[in-house]
Write an enzyme that holds these catalytic residues in place. Structure first.
Site, short mmCIF file in Angstrom:
data_model
loop_
_atom_site.label_atom_id
_atom_site.label_comp_id
_atom_site.label_asym_id
_atom_site.label_seq_id
_atom_site.Cartn_x
_atom_site.Cartn_y
_atom_site.Cartn_z
N HIS A 139 0.85 -1.03 -0.09
CA HIS A 139 0.07 -0.07 0.01
C HIS A 139 0.68 1.45 -0.16
CE1 HIS A 139 -2.45 3.11 1.97
NE2 HIS A 139 -3.30 2.84 1.21
N CYS B 12 -1.90 -4.19 -15.41
CA CYS B 12 -1.52 -3.24 -14.57
C CYS B 12 -0.44 -3.51 -13.42
CB CYS B 12 -2.97 -2.64 -13.77
SG CYS B 12 -3.78 -3.56 -12.88
#
Length: 794
Positions: free
Chosen positions: A414, A742
């Protein structure tokens, strides 16, 4: 033949912008421009009362009411079945004599005006604002082109009326509490422009917000190719005062939309087959045509008094310029400048901690350590955020920080992903940053090398001491400008960009990307909403999420229009959702949320379905109310075929029915999608490979594990992962679907990028700081492949 007096017809020159209740927004706008001598294709509107009288005089209104009373709105299949009955009923019912006579007489008058026998016309629905005062009518985009002859005209008028009763429109009126029978629709009938070239024009530069510039996008054929995103148009920047062309970018225009050879409608063809191979790279507008279009844009802006987004076309037969539509432009805030800085090498720096360079750049600031969400208030502008690992709750703090340093995590965690999107330096996996670094101490974070130094090791280029809040990020605004000014190669493989924070599009929108391949909505949830969707449902405040989510997505879609924006529905895990306001009341606690209740399994569950419907309504608001049909959708963490069918049914009931300009993609992250790749490919428009989760689940490796990352276990180039990717590409192409990927792997590993190009990947979506690099890397691989094929080397 004189126009005469009609009960159900209004000619454009009889209308103005105040006539929305009579002929809808589109009809009223065409009338306004006609009365200001703007070259609008001539035509007329069938007033909204015609639809009302049609269903009343034929008595089908009673049948419609009866069918409505029996619809189970909670059953998508039943809803579609019964609304289809209503649509068929309308199409099969004869129009009353007076309404039919008015339509056909008006058609005859139009034919005489333009000196054509049974001319081809465009038939468009036009929603009336008084019918749905706070919502966009779901059928307003229904358009039928190249319609010729009386019978075909009457048939397509009824098709427009029938579009009031799509399942999505009917369901929306139901949940909004609108009276179905009071909703009316006008129909626009106007001369069909057989366009040789067409496009859109903004009378303010939507990239720089410069009111003294006009932007024109242009391509061959009808404008559907640009709107759908199937072609990258030529782009011109024009000085509004002098009409001189300041910049021009000529694209490779491989396809065009033209009239269907047999019967009405349109078809997509290859440019080389119609105009010859040279037309692909040839400018489709002359300098004179550019100036003519721009001059017309100035006139229209003067009519309305504010910047306009205008659709235009040049007639193939006459060479005349026609204006098809005009609407206000949504503008955005200008960009801020940065101060350039560099590393000071006068003295030997003291190394405090080392880790993985996850987001390149250098920054100096004071350390602020936080252990939980309760402490994010400690972070001030210009601080260095130090923590064990970030989570979505910390995003507001990360936006203030000039750098992030964590104990744990790999380059796909993250902290890494968010920092790259925010353009701030980030080092992860240090193991001991929270122990070694002390609150308040000044440090220099060199995230290019993965090192944190003691003290301020930065100097401005001018020799002055920098502000601590000014990092040298991996891609500064100055760097963006340099990239744009440099030559950007043309690639057959599309290079998309990943984006999460909508506000960053202003900084990156000039980069040479072909669209947004992954727009994460989680940032909108945390920053712009902050409240759990189901908590909003309980409070009957779902409109908060709809409006704010739509606002964030629209900002991005408008900024890069007509390039596509692939919007991924929320992919929070339970522990992340709990961080939103009200989340602890509606979210369970899972031992392993990474592979728990997330993605599609969440959307179709009774515990979250209403929250997902809010997300769907936000997307539809973007596409219909804002007219940004370049917003597509992507479903994350798909596991099963049956759940895909179920979630698509929910989407359709909310107005997101797959087809036309709405593309539905899925993310391939779970091995089950690989094993059933062909079956999944049949059901969607595109497959986007989520390389981070796919690697994690294929190899059984926690992507956030600093230990495993350092040992080399997390590897997108592992043979098993490469095999999975190859299977997905082949399956997508077998059924004519697009396949994308991606993640940062293509930009990190040139060999991986070459593997993808050789296997035929359609697009790669990378972070902003690597867009230009990846584009050049892919171009070099494609050129090498062409040479190999030319000389027979396999």
């Amino acid at each position: 033949m004189a126009k005469g007096t009609f009960s159900y017809i209004k000619w454009f020159d009889e209308l103005n912008k105040e006539d929305i209740p009579l002929v809808g927004g589109k009809g009223a706008n065409l009338g306004e421009m006609t009365n200001h001598s703007i070259p609008v294709p001539p035509g007329f509107c069938i007033v909204s009362k015609a639809y009302k009288d049609f269903v009343t005089l034929s008595n089908i209104n009673k049948v419609i009411k009866d069918i409505l009373s029996k619809i189970n709105f909670d059953d998508a299949g039943d809803l579609e079945e019964k609304t289809a009955k209503i649509r068929n009923l309308i199409v099969e019912t004869d129009i009353s004599t007076q309404i039919e006579r008015d339509i056909l007489q008006a058609y005859a008058v139009l034919a005489e005006q333009i000196n054509l026998n049974e001319p081809e016309v465009a038939v468009r629905s036009s929603a009336t604002a008084e019918d749905l005062p706070d919502a966009s009518f779901a059928g307003q985009q229904d358009t039928y082109l190249h319609i010729k002859g009386k019978d075909e005209l009457l048939k397509h008028v009824k098709k427009c009326w029938a579009s009031l009763w799509t399942s999505r429109a009917t369901y929306y009126r139901h949940i909004k509490g609108f009276d179905h029978m009071s909703v009316l629709l006008s129909v626009v009938v106007q001369k069909m422009v057989n366009a040789s070239k067409s496009g859109v024009m903004f009378t303010i530069n939507p990239i720089s917000n410069n009111p003294d510039e006009i932007m024109i996008n242009a391509s061959w054929g009808l404008g559907e190719a640009i709107v759908s995103g199937s072609v990258t148009p030529d782009e011109y920047i024009i000085d509004k005062k002098t009409l001189d062309i300041k910049e021009e970018r000529i694209s490779q225009k491989t396809v065009m939309v033209i009239r269907e050879a047999s019967g009405g409608g349109t078809t997509t063809v290859n440019v080389k087959d119609i105009l010859g191979p040279g037309a692909i790279s040839q400018p489709c507008l002359s300098e004179g045509e550019v100036k003519k279009i721009a001059s017309m844009g100035k006139r229209i802006e003067n009519v309305y008094g504010f910047p306009q987004d205008i659709e235009w076309a040049i007639d193939r037969d006459t060479g005349e310029l026609y204006i098809l539509q005009s609407r206000p432009v949504t503008t955005f805030k200008p960009q801020k400048s940065e101060e350039p800085i560099q590393f000071d090498t006068k003295t030997e720096p003291e190394v405090l901690v080392k880790g993985l360079a996850a987001s390149p750049g250098i920054a100096v600031g004071k350390v602020k350590k936080i252990q939980s969400i309760d402490e994010i208030g400690k972070i001030q502008e210009g601080d260095i955020l130090v923590t064990a690992m970030t989570n979505p709750d910390m995003v507001p703090a990360m936006k203030k920080a000039v750098a992030v340093v964590t104990d744990e995590g790999g380059r796909t965690c993250h902290a890494a992903i968010v920092s790259r999107e925010f353009g701030i330096p980030c080092i992860v996996g240090t193991q001991n940053a929270t122990e070694v670094l002390e609150d308040g101490m000044t440090v220099t974070v060199d995230a290019t090398r993965g090192v944190v130094y003691k003290g301020d090791r930065l100097l401005q280029l001018q020799g002055e001491k920098p502000k601590s809040s000014t990092p040298t990020v991996g891609i500064s605004e100055q760097k963006v400008k340099e990239i744009v000014e440099q030559w950007a190669p043309i690639t057959g493989t599309k290079i998309y960009m990943n984006l999460g924070e909508p506000g960053l599009i202003d900084k990156y929108k000039e980069l040479p990307f072909d669209g947004i391949g992954l727009m994460r909505t989680e940032f909108i949830f945390t920053d712009m909403v902050g409240i759990h969707p189901m908590y909003l449902v309980k409070q009957n405040k779902g409109d908060i999420l709809i409006s704010r989510m739509a606002e964030g997505i629209a900002a991005v879609a408008q900024a890069i229009y007509p390039r596509p924006v692939v919007v991924r529905f929320s992919d929070f895990r339970t522990n992340e959702f709990r961080g939103l306001e009200g989340g602890d009341e509606v979210e369970p606690i899972e031992n392993n949320p990474m592979i728990g209740w997330r993605g599609v399994s969440r959307y179709i569950s009774p515990e979250y379905e209403e929250g997902f419907r809010l997300e769907c309504r936000a997307i539809r608001k973007v596409r219909e109310e804002y007219g940004l049909t370049n917003a597509w959708v992507m479903l994350p963490f798909v596991r099963n075929l049956w759940e895909l069918d179920k979630v698509k049914a929910i989407m359709a009931s909310e107005g997101l029915e797959q087809g036309g300009s709405l593309k539905v993609w899925i993310m391939a992250e779970v091995p089950s999608v690989v094993m059933l790749a062909e079956e999944f490919a049949k059901k969607v428009d595109g497959i986007s490979i989520g390389s981070n989760d796919l690697t994690q689940l294929t190899l059984g490796v926690d992507r956030d594990s600093g230990i495993l990352n350092r040992m080399g276990y997390f590897d997108e180039q592992d043979p098993a992962v490469l095999k999975a990717i190859e299977i997905l590409i082949d399956a997508a192409h077998k059924y004519g679907k697009t396949c994308s990927i991606c993640g940062q792997a293509p930009s990190l590993y040139p060999g991986f990028a070459e593997f993808l190009v050789r296997k035929g990947i359609d697009s790669m979506s990378v972070n902003p700081d690597t867009v230009a690099y990846t584009k050049r890397l892919v171009a070099s691989v494609e050129q090498r492949l062409l040479l190999e094929r030319a000389f027979g080397k396999q």
